[in-house]
Design a protein around this motif. Structure first.
Motif, PDB file in Angstrom:
ATOM      1  N   LEU A   1       1.031  -1.208   0.015  1.00  0.00           N
ATOM      2  CA  LEU A   1       0.130  -0.185   0.076  1.00  0.00           C
ATOM      3  C   LEU A   1       0.776   1.202  -0.069  1.00  0.00           C
ATOM      4  CD1 LEU A   1      -2.673  -0.976   2.661  1.00  0.00           C
ATOM      5  CD2 LEU A   1      -2.726  -1.273   0.084  1.00  0.00           C
TER       6      LEU A   1
ATOM      7  N   GLN B   1      -1.099   7.035  -1.073  1.00  0.00           N
ATOM      8  CA  GLN B   1      -2.273   7.189  -1.594  1.00  0.00           C
ATOM      9  C   GLN B   1      -3.305   6.168  -1.460  1.00  0.00           C
ATOM     10  OE1 GLN B   1      -1.378  10.358  -1.823  1.00  0.00           O
ATOM     11  NE2 GLN B   1      -2.704  10.650  -3.742  1.00  0.00           N
ATOM     12  N   ASP B   2      -2.964   4.936  -1.197  1.00  0.00           N
ATOM     13  CA  ASP B   2      -3.975   4.044  -0.867  1.00  0.00           C
ATOM     14  C   ASP B   2      -4.281   3.991   0.601  1.00  0.00           C
ATOM     15  OD1 ASP B   2      -4.097   2.579  -3.234  1.00  0.00           O
ATOM     16  OD2 ASP B   2      -2.341   1.437  -2.742  1.00  0.00           O
TER      17      ASP B   2
ATOM     18  N   PRO C   1      -8.599   7.732 -10.922  1.00  0.00           N
ATOM     19  CA  PRO C   1      -7.392   6.975 -10.457  1.00  0.00           C
ATOM     20  C   PRO C   1      -7.777   6.428  -8.939  1.00  0.00           C
ATOM     21  CG  PRO C   1      -6.479   8.661 -10.937  1.00  0.00           C
ATOM     22  CD  PRO C   1      -7.883   9.112 -11.549  1.00  0.00           C
TER      23      PRO C   1
ATOM     24  N   ARG D   1      -8.228   2.511  -7.725  1.00  0.00           N
ATOM     25  CA  ARG D   1      -7.645   2.134  -6.426  1.00  0.00           C
ATOM     26  C   ARG D   1      -8.656   1.453  -5.709  1.00  0.00           C
ATOM     27  NH1 ARG D   1      -2.655   4.328  -4.760  1.00  0.00           N
ATOM     28  NH2 ARG D   1      -1.652   5.595  -6.506  1.00  0.00           N
TER      29      ARG D   1
ATOM     30  N   HIS E   1      -9.160  -1.841  -6.768  1.00  0.00           N
ATOM     31  CA  HIS E   1      -8.275  -2.968  -6.667  1.00  0.00           C
ATOM     32  C   HIS E   1      -8.298  -3.260  -5.175  1.00  0.00           C
ATOM     33  CE1 HIS E   1      -4.318  -4.520  -6.760  1.00  0.00           C
ATOM     34  NE2 HIS E   1      -4.070  -3.772  -5.788  1.00  0.00           N
ATOM     35  N   LEU E   2      -8.577  -2.410  -4.239  1.00  0.00           N
ATOM     36  CA  LEU E   2      -8.453  -2.761  -2.989  1.00  0.00           C
ATOM     37  C   LEU E   2      -9.756  -3.781  -2.430  1.00  0.00           C
ATOM     38  CD1 LEU E   2      -7.899   1.020  -1.453  1.00  0.00           C
ATOM     39  CD2 LEU E   2      -6.257  -1.152  -1.544  1.00  0.00           C
TER      40      LEU E   2
END
Length: 154
Positions: A5, A8-9, A37, A41, A44-45
């Motif tokens: 991570l 930003q995550d 983005p 993200r 993706h998480l």
């Protein structure tokens, strides 16, 4: 499991943990990225299983569930089949807010919410004590919640 991570995550997760209903545009502004983005993200998480879902968190106090008791449960049988039976039965009792199999002087520790002591006594007698393979219980009544939160440390 190394999730790699980045900053930003972590910012996105911190914001979502605080308010999962935040609009993407506002979230993007807060973390310093554009909307696309941020949305990618988040997706993706979710795909890697770090974000497992979104839900409303209800106030137990507003629901009248002001009494918290921790119950230690000792089993008379700890073979796998007995544990599976117990686990399935526990999941069917809505007053049990949390239940953990633990190592120590007892086999399970559960957090039970109720309206008051009389309500807890009923839950203990009618629901917990009759669970499969329970040999005995020990209860600890909470006097005050010092820290009570969802997981937020990222």
């Amino acid at each position: 499991m190394d999730l790699n991570l980045d900053t930003q995550d972590r910012k996105i997760l911190a914001e979502l943990t605080e308010n999962a209903r935040i609009p993407i545009a506002e979230l993007a502004r807060r973390v310093g990225l554009s909307k696309t983005p941020v949305a990618l993200r988040i997706k993706h998480l979710e795909e890697i299983g770090l974000i497992t879902g979104y839900r409303a968190i209800l106030s137990p106090l507003k629901l009248g569930l002001t009494h918290v008791t921790y119950v230690e449960v000792s089993m008379n049988d700890t073979r796998e089949h007995a544990l599976q039976q117990f686990n399935a039965a526990v999941r069917a009792i809505p007053e049990i807010e949390e239940c953990y199999m633990i190592a120590g002087s007892c086999d399970y520790l559960m957090k039970v919410r109720s309206r008051d002591m009389a309500d807890f006594r009923r839950i203990l007698a009618e629901k917990i004590s009759v669970l499969p393979h329970v040999s005995n219980t020990s209860s600890h009544v909470s006097m005050e919640a010092v820290v009570e939160q969802n997981w937020t440390a990222i």
